[in-house]
Design an enzyme around this catalytic site. Structure first.
Site, short mmCIF file in Angstrom:
data_model
loop_
_atom_site.label_atom_id
_atom_site.label_comp_id
_atom_site.label_asym_id
_atom_site.label_seq_id
_atom_site.Cartn_x
_atom_site.Cartn_y
_atom_site.Cartn_z
N ASP A 186 86.47 61.36 8.66
CA ASP A 186 87.82 61.01 9.12
C ASP A 186 87.69 60.61 10.57
O ASP A 186 86.61 60.76 11.18
CB ASP A 186 88.79 62.21 8.97
CG ASP A 186 90.21 61.73 8.66
OD1 ASP A 186 90.75 60.95 9.47
OD2 ASP A 186 90.76 62.11 7.62
N HIS A 263 91.50 55.95 7.57
CA HIS A 263 91.00 57.19 8.20
C HIS A 263 89.54 56.99 8.64
O HIS A 263 88.73 57.89 8.49
CB HIS A 263 91.10 58.37 7.23
CG HIS A 263 92.50 58.90 7.08
ND1 HIS A 263 93.07 59.75 8.01
CD2 HIS A 263 93.45 58.69 6.15
CE1 HIS A 263 94.32 60.05 7.62
NE2 HIS A 263 94.58 59.41 6.50
N GLU A 319 96.76 56.68 2.87
CA GLU A 319 97.39 56.35 4.15
C GLU A 319 96.79 55.14 4.87
O GLU A 319 96.68 55.14 6.10
CB GLU A 319 97.37 57.58 5.07
CG GLU A 319 98.14 58.75 4.51
CD GLU A 319 98.21 59.94 5.44
OE1 GLU A 319 99.33 60.41 5.68
OE2 GLU A 319 97.16 60.41 5.93
C1 ACM Z 1 96.55 63.39 2.74
O1 ACM Z 1 97.14 64.46 2.99
N1 ACM Z 1 96.60 62.38 3.59
C2 ACM Z 1 95.81 63.20 1.52
#
Ligand code: ACM
Length: 681
Positions: A186, A263, A319
């Protein structure tokens, strides 16, 4: 599956009363609760006179022998009594992880179709064994409800070393969990050595600040390994092999997660040529048009799959902002060539391609529920986190789903009254809330079969220490363990809580920093009884541009005078949310002119999700709803803070009113206002 579960109460009664001449001391506090328990008051003692016999394949034999050697159970080769663990078919079981435990005063036998089942029978024995080393006689027939019972640990936002991870594996195994999902990559740091891309661990695994929040709200710089400003860490490939083996020796599969396409700030700063603009520190999403992206991801996944034998590889997918794709020539070219109509389809193109690659190695992908957007890859399993809708959409189209909805399974939220707790990311989600989740509720038989599992997730943005990780995990992960294992029809929170308290005490005795469930503060006291006041049940009119938000309607136009008070979280359907420009601007009609002595409402502030206190509240009254007379104007300097707090904005005095206008305005931060009830006395 046998459904002859004895309810907890009946079980206690049975344990206490089965043989009155030989009172049982059995506390029937297994966790997760088995499917069928028939215990008697006799005892089998592990008294040094017990031989061990394992009839299983070579690998299971090795695992179980080694595990037992480390356990408190003592064996002797010439023991007159025996513990026998045998791999064999067990009538009535449908899951390969099921087992039957039969204990007499002389012999204990665990039978299962698999080594895993024998291991779970062993965990049952270890939970039953008392201070004198004995277990009750009887029969337990048991198997899990769901095949996948998991926990996710984020090791990117803060890095936790392998010994700590092993310690958690021990606890998970004890409660019959069988998956550990590691969020290895991440923005905050890449955590796994990849030989082909050394910059991932020489650079992208290190950052300028130890605490995620200092870094994220600060410079967000990465650092060279070994430099004075470098904070972070990573697992070497040897560490990973050690962890994978340690977990496998406890019948736990580690599922690695490699985030894509989003991410990925750390990767794209180490290898900026993989982003759309080729600039470090600029992008979170890979360039999906660039062939080099696929080469990189496939090379990384190749090493990952060599290290992790897991059938499932998690490829993230959540996201993605996709902000750079519309203006990126390579992304646009890709969309044209592949006939993709929008950026969701572009993301879906990447996931399809990666799935094909992973499938070609004999593995399957799991992705967060955003992988549904733009079309789900044919063999993908969906991990449903934004509520349950993603999981339901997946099973409705014949895909497997792992359920981890944020409102029940995100363990980074407050587990008790916020003012008694360390700062947390998410709203109030006590053990009872987690336990109330049933992943298969309301589903037809075919859909329910596709619910592959349930998982608790621990994101660690605000959880920088090992102590705090354990504090947030335990005991809530025990609720996940029981949801995944036990029969939902038989679930009873009060009974579970008693067993969880015992489990917490055991965990604490073993050095886990579990939350002190026994001394839980509990719900916000205002919620325990309805508020009775002059405006209760009276009509409320909302001004234009100050309507409540439908998602947080708390029951609609009557919510602010229904007597129902909000709890510790704005997500409990009792707090009404306002995001429109007008803030809160309502008029309550008391129906007739009355003498009033106070008007007040509570607001909450939690800055992470942009929930703020009002900067100004105006309370005024009228007898005709045209001319209002101001009673109070309350100003408050709204400042960002940590945690969750509550503030009452009110007037008290003496006045007559039929109409009461209550206005609350946001400060410079704008964002949300939440209030639960306007109380008029
Ligand atoms: C997440 O909580 N973005 C999977």
């Amino acid at each position: 599956m046998r459904k002859t579960i004895i309810s907890a109460l009946a079980l206690l009664f049975f344990c206490a009363c089965a043989h009155v001449q030989e009172p049982a001391t059995v506390a029937c506090d297994l966790l997760p609760m088995p499917q069928s328990v028939e215990l008697q008051s006799g005892r089998f003692a592990f008294d040094g006179n017990v031989s061990l016999e394992i009839a299983a394949g070579e690998e299971d034999n090795r695992i179980l022998t080694a595990y037992l050697a480390e356990s408190p159970l003592a064996f002797s080769a010439d023991g007159k009594k025996s513990l026998k663990l045998e791999v064999a078919a067990v009538e009535g079981l449908t899951s390969p992880e099921g087992y039957r435990l039969e204990a007499t005063k002389e012999n204990v036998k665990v039978t299962s179709p698999s080594g895993a089942g024998l291991f779970y029978g062993l965990q049952t024995i270890l939970q039953l064994v008392d201070d004198n080393g004995s277990i009750p006689t009887g029969v337990i027939t048991d198997e899990p409800q769901l095949a996948y019972r998991g926990m996710m640990l984020d090791v990117s936002r803060h890095f936790f070393g392998k010994e700590f991870v092993k310690k958690q594996i021990d606890a998970l195994a004890h409660f019959k969990m069988n998956r550990l999902h590691l969020h290895l990559t991440d923005a905050a740091g890449w955590r796994i050595e990849i030989k082909k891309y050394p910059r991932l661990t020489q650079f992208a695994a290190w950052r300028s600040k130890q605490l995620w929040k200092d870094w994220w709200f600060g410079d967000r710089l990465y650092a060279e390994e070994g430099s004075p400003e470098a904070h972070g860490g990573y697992y070497t490939q040897d560490d990973i092999r050690e962890l994978v083996q340690y977990a496998a020796d406890r019948y736990i599969t580690i599922i690695p997660e490699i985030e894509m396409p989003a991410h990925s700030e750390e990767t794209l700063t180490a290898y900026p040529e993989l982003s759309c603009t080729h600039e470090p520190y600029k992008q979170a999403d890979f360039c999906v048009g660039n062939e080099k992206t696929y080469e990189f991801l496939e090379n990384v996944l190749t090493e990952v799959m060599e290290l992790f034998p897991s059938k499932y590889i998690h490829i993230g997918g959540d996201e993605a902002g996709k902000a750079s794709w519309p203006s990126c020539p390579l992304c646009q070219k890709r969309m044209k060539e592949e006939n993709l109509s929008d950026v969701n389809e572009l993301q879906s193109y990447l996931i399809h391609r990666i799935e094909k690659f992973v499938n070609s190695k004999g593995r399957q992908i799991i992705g967060w529920d955003e992988i549904l957007d733009g079309g789900l890859a044919p063999n993908a399993t969906v991990m449903s986190w934004r509520g349950t809708e993603g999981g339901l959409a997946a099973v409705n189209s014949g895909h497997k789903a792992i359920m981890t909805p944020g409102g029940y399974c995100y363990l980074d939220s407050y587990q008790d009254a916020p003012h008694t707790q360390p700062m947390a990311f998410g709203p109030y989600m006590p053990l009872q809330k987690v336990y109330s989740y049933n992943p298969t509720e309301g589903l037809g038989e075919e859909q329910a079969k596709l619910i592959y599992g349930v998982q608790g997730n621990l994101w660690v943005e605000y959880i920088p220490t090992e102590e705090l990780v354990e504090y947030m995990i335990y005991p809530r992960i025990l609720a996940i363990a029981e949801i995944g294992w036990s029969n939902p029809v038989e679930r009873d929170y009060d009974n579970f809580r008693q067993r969880a308290i015992k489990a917490v005490n055991t965990l604490r005795a073993k050095g886990y920093n579990a939350f002190d469930l026994e001394n839980e503060f509990g719900p916000r006291k205002e919620t325990l009884t309805d508020a009775d006041h002059l405006a209760k049940g009276k009509s409320v009119t909302y001004a234009p541009m100050a309507e409540f938000n439908e998602r947080y309607n708390a029951g609609g136009a009557t919510a602010l005078t229904d007597g129902v008070r909000g709890g510790w979280t704005y997500t409990d359907d009792k707090w009404q949310g306002f995001i429109r420009r007008g803030g809160v601007d309502v008029v309550i009609d008391l129906g007739e002119e009355k003498e009033i002595s106070s008007v007040a409402a509570d607001f909450m502030q939690m800055c992470i999700p942009e929930v703020w206190f009002p900067a100004e509240v105006v309370i005024s009254v009228s007898s005709d709803s045209v001319e209002f007379n101001e009673l109070a104007r309350i100003e408050h300097e709204v400042v960002r803070d940590e945690g969750l707090s509550y503030k009452n904005y009110g007037w008290s005095g003496k006045s007559n009113a039929r109409y009461i206008r209550y206005q609350a305005k946001t400060g410079p931060q704008r964002g949300w206002l939440f209030t639960d009830e306007i109380i008029v006395e």
